[in-house]
Design a protein around this motif. Structure first.
Motif, PDB file in Angstrom:
ATOM      1  N   LEU A 220      -4.360   9.910  -5.870  1.00 22.30           N
ATOM      2  CA  LEU A 220      -5.101  10.616  -6.952  1.00 22.30           C
ATOM      3  C   LEU A 220      -5.804   9.945  -8.356  1.00 22.30           C
ATOM      4  CD1 LEU A 220      -1.498  12.810  -8.506  1.00 22.30           C
ATOM      5  CD2 LEU A 220      -3.685  13.738  -6.975  1.00 22.30           C
ATOM      6  N   TYR A 221      -5.377   8.319  -8.398  1.00 23.46           N
ATOM      7  CA  TYR A 221      -5.845   8.247  -8.985  1.00 23.46           C
ATOM      8  C   TYR A 221      -7.780   7.154  -8.246  1.00 23.46           C
ATOM      9  CZ  TYR A 221      -7.141   2.613 -11.171  1.00 23.46           C
ATOM     10  OH  TYR A 221      -7.909   1.761 -11.325  1.00 23.46           O
TER      11      TYR A 221
ATOM     12  N   VAL B  37       3.399   0.843  -6.095  1.00 19.88           N
ATOM     13  CA  VAL B  37       1.983   1.071  -5.340  1.00 19.88           C
ATOM     14  C   VAL B  37       0.832   1.134  -5.742  1.00 19.88           C
ATOM     15  CG1 VAL B  37       0.723   2.394  -3.271  1.00 19.88           C
ATOM     16  CG2 VAL B  37       3.216   2.072  -3.215  1.00 19.88           C
ATOM     17  N   LEU B  38       0.797   2.127  -7.084  1.00 16.70           N
ATOM     18  CA  LEU B  38      -0.744   2.032  -7.316  1.00 16.70           C
ATOM     19  C   LEU B  38      -0.736   0.776  -8.267  1.00 16.70           C
ATOM     20  CD1 LEU B  38      -2.815   3.883  -9.059  1.00 16.70           C
ATOM     21  CD2 LEU B  38      -1.550   4.463 -11.136  1.00 16.70           C
ATOM     22  N   LYS B  39       0.179  -0.028  -9.029  1.00 16.90           N
ATOM     23  CA  LYS B  39      -0.123  -1.334  -9.851  1.00 16.90           C
ATOM     24  C   LYS B  39      -0.710  -2.175  -8.880  1.00 16.90           C
ATOM     25  CE  LYS B  39       2.277  -3.911 -13.254  1.00 16.90           C
ATOM     26  NZ  LYS B  39       2.784  -4.442 -14.253  1.00 16.90           N
TER      27      LYS B  39
ATOM     28  N   THR C 199     -11.621   7.863  -2.745  1.00 17.71           N
ATOM     29  CA  THR C 199     -13.027   7.242  -3.439  1.00 17.71           C
ATOM     30  C   THR C 199     -14.304   7.430  -2.676  1.00 17.71           C
ATOM     31  OG1 THR C 199     -11.608   5.676  -3.595  1.00 17.71           O
ATOM     32  CG2 THR C 199     -13.812   5.300  -4.671  1.00 17.71           C
ATOM     33  N   THR C 200     -14.713   7.811  -1.337  1.00 15.73           N
ATOM     34  CA  THR C 200     -16.222   7.801  -1.582  1.00 15.73           C
ATOM     35  C   THR C 200     -16.453   9.238  -1.324  1.00 15.73           C
ATOM     36  OG1 THR C 200     -15.930   6.081   0.626  1.00 15.73           O
ATOM     37  CG2 THR C 200     -17.371   7.581   0.653  1.00 15.73           C
TER      38      THR C 200
END
Length: 412
Positions: free
Chosen positions: A11-12, A142-144, A194-195
């Motif tokens: 999501l990030y 995992v995000l951090k 992201t892309t």
């Protein structure tokens, strides 16, 4: 919990990718508006001779003042990525300096591209976003833990959008061979998401200002006996012009170095040169993105020597801008120069023009950038896919056959 953490990272990545697409389009849109105002709207209201020289001199004053009071901004792609590799973050405290200076440089006609500024802007804001999230997430997740990967690929996505090449960022994946299998999967996921998110937003927003997704249509390519015989000579010519470009940079930086403490004077000299050359050869001004489309249509109406001259002047003007404090990217100008030179060669010798521009531009770009994987992934989206074998050869031969021992570090 691991699946939840990966879901949050997913999501990030979508969020940062979307923001990257928004920022890239917004920056290019602002530059487009200011450029149109300076070079189209105002001249219609004022009938003034030597407008190009006047505007470039004004631009020189503004760029010089930015350099004097802000510092050396925007930073180059190499500088920004070196910072990221060392600290796993990109400083965002001076973003406004990069934005203001880059808009002045690009709007007033510099023979430079926007990628240098956008790398710092996108990477800085992605870093800021990561810092904000880390301030809320105290425990290790995992995000951090992997948030810096999103920063890296948001930068790659932004550069890919500039050159309309979603594959551009994959070069980082292919070049990094030390990662574990798990890390490769995470990086691949982050890069793809992201892309994709960035390009979707960028394409949707581009409908507002009718921005074309393709850079130029060079037509179909033909590969016959003449083209096969010409491959090595064309690659050698590309390397030769890369050497010429490096020589321009070496000479011009040394000539203007005594003016390092006189930022405004140095930038005004750059503006004067830009204005004089722009008056004689307007097609050599600006990054070369839009001029590339014009060249692809009009090259048959130009002489071979004019095309070769335009390419050489483009390389010279790009280095003069960089040496005089007009900071920006040099990838677009190099592509434009390579295409112009390739067309000129095709007029002099019996070789297919599309094959000629593809091989010359690829060899020139690879020799200058020294990133053959990135060059291949960029140009498979620009030139006909049937030339993929020639693109790979032209990208790698300058690196592995000649080794380019004569090359010194370049400003990008």
């Amino acid at each position: 919990m691991k699946l939840l953490g990966l879901g949050n990272l997913f999501l990030y990545s979508i969020f940062i990718g979307g923001i990257t697409g928004l920022l890239t389009w917004s920056f290019l849109a602002v530059v487009s508006v200011t450029t149109h105002l300076i070079w189209s709207d105002i001249p219609k209201m004022m009938d003034m001779k030597y407008w190009t020289i006047l505007i470039c001199l004004i631009g020189g004053v503004l760029v010089g003042l930015c350099q004097k009071y802000f510092g050396n901004y925007p930073r180059t792609m190499d500088q920004v990525m070196a910072e990221f590799k060392t600290t796993k973050r990109i400083d965002y405290r001076s973003l406004y300096k990069s934005v203001i200076t880059a808009i002045c440089v690009l709007s007033f006609g510099a023979s430079l591209g926007p990628e240098a500024a956008l790398v710092g802007i996108v990477g800085g804001l992605a870093t800021w976003s990561g810092d904000a999230i880390k301030s809320f997430v105290k425990k290790r997740t995992v995000l951090k833990e992997h948030g810096e990967i999103v920063i890296e690929y948001s930068v790659e996505a932004a550069v890919g959008m500039i050159f309309r090449s979603p594959l551009f960022g994959a070069s980082t994946l292919l070049e990094d061979k030390k990662d574990s299998k798990r890390m490769k999967w995470i990086k691949t996921l982050v890069y793809a998401v992201t892309t994709a998110a960035g390009f979707i937003i960028f394409i949707l927003l581009s409908k507002i200002d009718n921005r074309q997704f393709t850079l130029a249509d060079f037509g179909a390519a033909h590969v016959g006996v003449n083209e096969l015989v010409a491959i090595i000579p064309l690659i050698l010519l590309g390397v030769l012009f890369a050497k010429l470009y490096e020589w321009f940079g070496h000479i011009l930086h040394n000539v203007l170095k005594p003016l390092e403490q006189y930022k405004v004077i140095k930038a005004v000299i750059g503006g004067l040169m830009l204005g004089l050359i722009g008056t004689l050869l307007p097609i050599t001004m600006f990054s070369g993105e839009h001029e590339l489309t014009e060249l692809a249509v009009e090259w048959t109406h130009m002489s071979a020597y004019l095309l070769l001259g335009i390419g050489i002047v483009k390389l010279f003007l790009t280095e003069f801008c960089l040496a005089s404090g007009w900071r920006g990217g040099h990838i677009f100008p190099i592509i434009f120069a390579g295409v112009s030179i390739g067309y000129g060669i095709a007029m002099l010798f019996p070789v297919d023009p599309v094959t000629s521009i593809t091989v010359v531009t690829t060899a020139l770009s690879s020799a200058v950038l020294q990133k053959p994987i990135a060059v291949v992934l960029l140009f498979v989206m620009l030139f006909p896919i049937k030339l993929i074998v020639l693109i790979v050869l032209a990208a790698y031969l300058p690196m592995f056959v000649f080794k380019l021992k004569w090359r010194t570090p370049k400003v990008s």
